[in-house]
Motif scaffolding. Structure first.
Motif: not given
Length: 89
Positions: A35, A64-68, A83, A85
């Motif tokens: 993240r 705000t988070y972005t995940y992969r 990805q 968010s």
């Protein structure tokens, strides 16, 4: 093969974020979840093979988070999933 169809959902305030993805591999040892807040990716955790969901209880409120996600085994890692968010409640 890389996981796909990653989705993230902000849970009720203070409860974190729920992640779900499609497992496209038949030979993974596990999945690595990453993240970012801003521009730097960090490894959040790894989970066991055949896992398709994860709850990030460490996500801070109103952030705000972005995940992969990627699959890995002894030979290395797959490509990353899409990805996604989300802003926590």
């Amino acid at each position: 093969k890389a996981p796909s169809s990653l989705t993230v959902t902000a849970l009720s305030a203070g409860s974190g974020v729920s992640l779900a993805w499609k497992d496209n591999s038949s030979n993974e040892d596990g999945f690595q979840i990453e993240r970012k807040t801003g521009s730097t990716w960090q490894v959040l955790t790894t989970v066991a093979a055949n896992t398709k969901t994860f709850k990030d209880a460490s996500a801070a409120r109103r952030t705000t988070y972005t995940y992969r996600v990627l699959a890995f085994n002894v030979a290395g890692g797959s490509s990353y999933s899409n990805q996604v968010s989300v802003t926590t409640k």
